[in-house]
Motif scaffolding. Structure first.
Motif, PDB file in Angstrom:
ATOM      1  N   LEU A  97     -39.599  20.696  53.435  1.00  0.00           N
ATOM      2  CA  LEU A  97     -38.570  21.431  52.710  1.00  0.00           C
ATOM      3  C   LEU A  97     -38.543  20.979  51.258  1.00  0.00           C
ATOM      4  O   LEU A  97     -38.431  19.797  50.959  1.00  0.00           O
ATOM      5  CB  LEU A  97     -37.199  21.218  53.344  1.00  0.00           C
ATOM      6  N   HIS A  98     -38.661  21.948  50.341  1.00  0.00           N
ATOM      7  CA  HIS A  98     -38.575  21.700  48.904  1.00  0.00           C
ATOM      8  C   HIS A  98     -37.249  22.280  48.418  1.00  0.00           C
ATOM      9  O   HIS A  98     -36.939  23.443  48.710  1.00  0.00           O
ATOM     10  CB  HIS A  98     -39.741  22.355  48.172  1.00  0.00           C
ATOM     11  N   ALA A  99     -36.473  21.512  47.686  1.00  0.00           N
ATOM     12  CA  ALA A  99     -35.148  21.971  47.282  1.00  0.00           C
ATOM     13  C   ALA A  99     -34.835  21.545  45.855  1.00  0.00           C
ATOM     14  O   ALA A  99     -35.369  20.549  45.342  1.00  0.00           O
ATOM     15  CB  ALA A  99     -34.080  21.433  48.234  1.00  0.00           C
ATOM     16  N   SER A 100     -33.967  22.324  45.244  1.00  0.00           N
ATOM     17  CA  SER A 100     -33.541  22.059  43.878  1.00  0.00           C
ATOM     18  C   SER A 100     -32.407  21.044  43.858  1.00  0.00           C
ATOM     19  O   SER A 100     -31.753  20.805  44.889  1.00  0.00           O
ATOM     20  CB  SER A 100     -33.042  23.352  43.230  1.00  0.00           C
ATOM     21  N   PRO A 101     -32.114  20.471  42.708  1.00  0.00           N
ATOM     22  CA  PRO A 101     -30.848  19.745  42.573  1.00  0.00           C
ATOM     23  C   PRO A 101     -29.675  20.699  42.781  1.00  0.00           C
ATOM     24  O   PRO A 101     -29.806  21.911  42.639  1.00  0.00           O
ATOM     25  CB  PRO A 101     -30.891  19.224  41.128  1.00  0.00           C
ATOM     26  N   ASP A 115     -30.410  16.186  47.249  1.00  0.00           N
ATOM     27  CA  ASP A 115     -29.135  16.913  47.304  1.00  0.00           C
ATOM     28  C   ASP A 115     -29.046  17.783  48.550  1.00  0.00           C
ATOM     29  O   ASP A 115     -27.981  17.892  49.170  1.00  0.00           O
ATOM     30  CB  ASP A 115     -28.974  17.781  46.047  1.00  0.00           C
ATOM     31  N   PHE A 116     -30.167  18.376  48.941  1.00  0.00           N
ATOM     32  CA  PHE A 116     -30.176  19.192  50.158  1.00  0.00           C
ATOM     33  C   PHE A 116     -29.948  18.299  51.377  1.00  0.00           C
ATOM     34  O   PHE A 116     -29.168  18.642  52.270  1.00  0.00           O
ATOM     35  CB  PHE A 116     -31.505  19.938  50.284  1.00  0.00           C
ATOM     36  N   ARG A 117     -30.624  17.165  51.416  1.00  0.00           N
ATOM     37  CA  ARG A 117     -30.464  16.251  52.554  1.00  0.00           C
ATOM     38  C   ARG A 117     -29.007  15.792  52.672  1.00  0.00           C
ATOM     39  O   ARG A 117     -28.427  15.781  53.764  1.00  0.00           O
ATOM     40  CB  ARG A 117     -31.375  15.033  52.371  1.00  0.00           C
ATOM     41  N   HIS A 118     -28.413  15.432  51.533  1.00  0.00           N
ATOM     42  CA  HIS A 118     -27.025  14.966  51.547  1.00  0.00           C
ATOM     43  C   HIS A 118     -26.095  16.060  52.051  1.00  0.00           C
ATOM     44  O   HIS A 118     -25.175  15.803  52.842  1.00  0.00           O
ATOM     45  CB  HIS A 118     -26.608  14.525  50.136  1.00  0.00           C
ATOM     46  N   PHE A 170     -17.005  32.840  43.369  1.00  0.00           N
ATOM     47  CA  PHE A 170     -16.432  32.116  44.501  1.00  0.00           C
ATOM     48  C   PHE A 170     -16.314  30.616  44.258  1.00  0.00           C
ATOM     49  O   PHE A 170     -15.837  29.887  45.142  1.00  0.00           O
ATOM     50  CB  PHE A 170     -17.272  32.372  45.758  1.00  0.00           C
ATOM     51  N   LYS A 171     -16.741  30.145  43.072  1.00  0.00           N
ATOM     52  CA  LYS A 171     -16.642  28.720  42.715  1.00  0.00           C
ATOM     53  C   LYS A 171     -17.360  27.841  43.740  1.00  0.00           C
ATOM     54  O   LYS A 171     -16.827  26.852  44.244  1.00  0.00           O
ATOM     55  CB  LYS A 171     -15.177  28.286  42.596  1.00  0.00           C
ATOM     56  N   ARG A 172     -18.596  28.228  44.027  1.00  0.00           N
ATOM     57  CA  ARG A 172     -19.394  27.486  44.998  1.00  0.00           C
ATOM     58  C   ARG A 172     -20.647  26.919  44.354  1.00  0.00           C
ATOM     59  O   ARG A 172     -21.232  27.558  43.469  1.00  0.00           O
ATOM     60  CB  ARG A 172     -19.814  28.398  46.154  1.00  0.00           C
ATOM     61  N   PRO A 173     -21.097  25.770  44.805  1.00  0.00           N
ATOM     62  CA  PRO A 173     -22.374  25.236  44.309  1.00  0.00           C
ATOM     63  C   PRO A 173     -23.555  26.008  44.869  1.00  0.00           C
ATOM     64  O   PRO A 173     -23.428  26.748  45.853  1.00  0.00           O
ATOM     65  CB  PRO A 173     -22.370  23.787  44.810  1.00  0.00           C
ATOM     66  N   VAL A 174     -24.712  25.826  44.242  1.00  0.00           N
ATOM     67  CA  VAL A 174     -25.948  26.508  44.624  1.00  0.00           C
ATOM     68  C   VAL A 174     -27.042  25.479  44.853  1.00  0.00           C
ATOM     69  O   VAL A 174     -27.188  24.529  44.070  1.00  0.00           O
ATOM     70  CB  VAL A 174     -26.397  27.498  43.528  1.00  0.00           C
ATOM     71  N   ILE A 175     -27.808  25.670  45.914  1.00  0.00           N
ATOM     72  CA  ILE A 175     -29.055  24.924  46.116  1.00  0.00           C
ATOM     73  C   ILE A 175     -30.140  25.942  46.456  1.00  0.00           C
ATOM     74  O   ILE A 175     -29.926  26.834  47.285  1.00  0.00           O
ATOM     75  CB  ILE A 175     -28.947  23.873  47.229  1.00  0.00           C
ATOM     76  N   GLY A 220     -22.211  18.391  55.072  1.00  0.00           N
ATOM     77  CA  GLY A 220     -21.603  19.704  55.153  1.00  0.00           C
ATOM     78  C   GLY A 220     -20.982  20.137  53.838  1.00  0.00           C
ATOM     79  O   GLY A 220     -21.147  19.506  52.791  1.00  0.00           O
ATOM     80  N   GLY A 221     -20.252  21.240  53.892  1.00  0.00           N
ATOM     81  CA  GLY A 221     -19.608  21.786  52.706  1.00  0.00           C
ATOM     82  C   GLY A 221     -20.017  23.225  52.470  1.00  0.00           C
ATOM     83  O   GLY A 221     -21.110  23.654  52.843  1.00  0.00           O
ATOM     84  N   ASP A 222     -19.122  23.994  51.856  1.00  0.00           N
ATOM     85  CA  ASP A 222     -19.402  25.395  51.544  1.00  0.00           C
ATOM     86  C   ASP A 222     -20.388  25.481  50.388  1.00  0.00           C
ATOM     87  O   ASP A 222     -20.223  24.790  49.374  1.00  0.00           O
ATOM     88  CB  ASP A 222     -18.109  26.121  51.163  1.00  0.00           C
TER      89      ASP A 222
END
Length: 315
Positions: A249-253, A105-108, A230-235, A113-115
């Motif tokens: 880099l280790h990232a969450s869904p 998800d982080f790579r994508h 703010f209706k934003r996604p979180v990673i 891009g995207g807020d």
């Protein structure tokens, strides 16, 4: 860039220390310079009893035993080497980030891009990930990155990274809580990335308990409150060094805000999202505890209660 005032905390060392390290790295062979850095780290450790005490406390939980002086030195030296990584990038040395398992998800997001709200930790090379988004390679994909940080004195690396990435990075200072909420609103309205630390409670009004390193420990949940507002996604993400020039880099869904969902429901899902990522972080720290740069007091932990036995089971 705004300068720190006299009321701000300072990074250790003299004002010229960072420039000296950068210059020495250019003119001194590494086989000489690395032992020199180790000696400097040992001297600093001796004269920093508070940080040394907090390092021992953290390491005792991460190691599951009483840490030795060598363990504490390795912890301090790991922090020094993470600083050297940033200073070398400022000197023009290339630094590559590769994606670890589960970071799709982080790579994508990096590629499209995207807020978003990006949660980071004081772990390994995590600082580099925040600045990486402002790199010119992503300038056509990502809008400005707003990094929420504490303003401190003698912060040469922060100042120079801000200059290096020009107008693509801005800082929101948590030292002024009256201005913080307005700055966050302005950043959210402008669009882009808002990156904030998720492992220290110093400036957070809302915290919650999570299972971490054998106890219930408090972490800030501000990022999920902002997600709901703010209706934003979180990673969530952190970086660990694989070599001097490569980080993993280790990232969450990706955590999405569901339209029409109550704030309480969003925070409940956020709690689960954060807890799952903390388990991944803990696994990494058990393998290499020196990568979490925790040199400040911990919140008082409470023991994790064992699960109740099934009904009908013997007490």
């Amino acid at each position: 860039m705004p300068q720190a005032d006299d009321t701000c905390r300072r990074n250790p060392g003299p004002n010229w220390g960072y420039r000296f390290l950068r210059t020495a790295d250019i003119i001194t062979p590494e086989f000489i310079y690395k032992p020199f850095r180790a000696i400097g780290t040992l001297i600093a450790m001796v004269f920093m009893p508070g940080e040394r005490r907090h390092s021992r406390e953290y390491l005792s939980f991460a190691l599951g035993r009483r840490p030795s002086w060598r363990d504490v030195f390795r912890h301090f030296f790991a922090f020094e080497e993470s600083l050297m990584t940033k200073l070398r990038v400022l000197n023009g040395r290339p630094h590559k980030t590769i994606y670890g398992p589960g970071a799709d998800d982080f790579r994508h997001w990096m590629e499209t891009g995207g807020d978003i709200l990006l949660g980071t930790f004081h772990v390994g090379n995590s600082d580099m990930q925040g600045f990486q988004i402002g790199d010119e390679n992503y300038a056509g994909i990502h809008k400005k990155t707003y990094i929420v940080r504490e303003r401190v004195g003698n912060s040469h690396d922060t100042e120079k990274f801000a200059q290096k990435y020009g107008g693509r990075i801005a800082f929101i200072w948590v030292n002024d809580p009256q201005e913080l909420i307005y700055a966050l609103k302005d950043a959210a309205s402008a669009g882009g990335t808002i990156a904030l630390q998720c492992d220290r409670c110093e400036y957070s009004a809302r915290t919650a308990e999570f299972d971490f390193l054998g106890a219930k420990r408090r972490f800030p949940i501000t990022i999920y409150i902002l997600a709901a507002i703010f209706k934003r996604p979180v990673i969530l993400a952190f970086g660990t060094p694989q070599s001097p020039d490569v980080a993993v880099l280790h990232a969450s869904p990706r955590f999405e805000v569901i339209p029409g969902e109550t704030r309480a429901a969003t925070l409940a899902r956020g709690h689960q999202h954060f807890q799952e990522f903390l388990r991944r972080l803990e696994k990494n720290l058990r393998e290499n505890p020196c990568l979490w740069f925790n040199f400040i007091p911990w919140n008082s932990p409470s023991p994790i209660s064992p699960a109740p036995p099934p009904r009908g089971a013997a007490a």
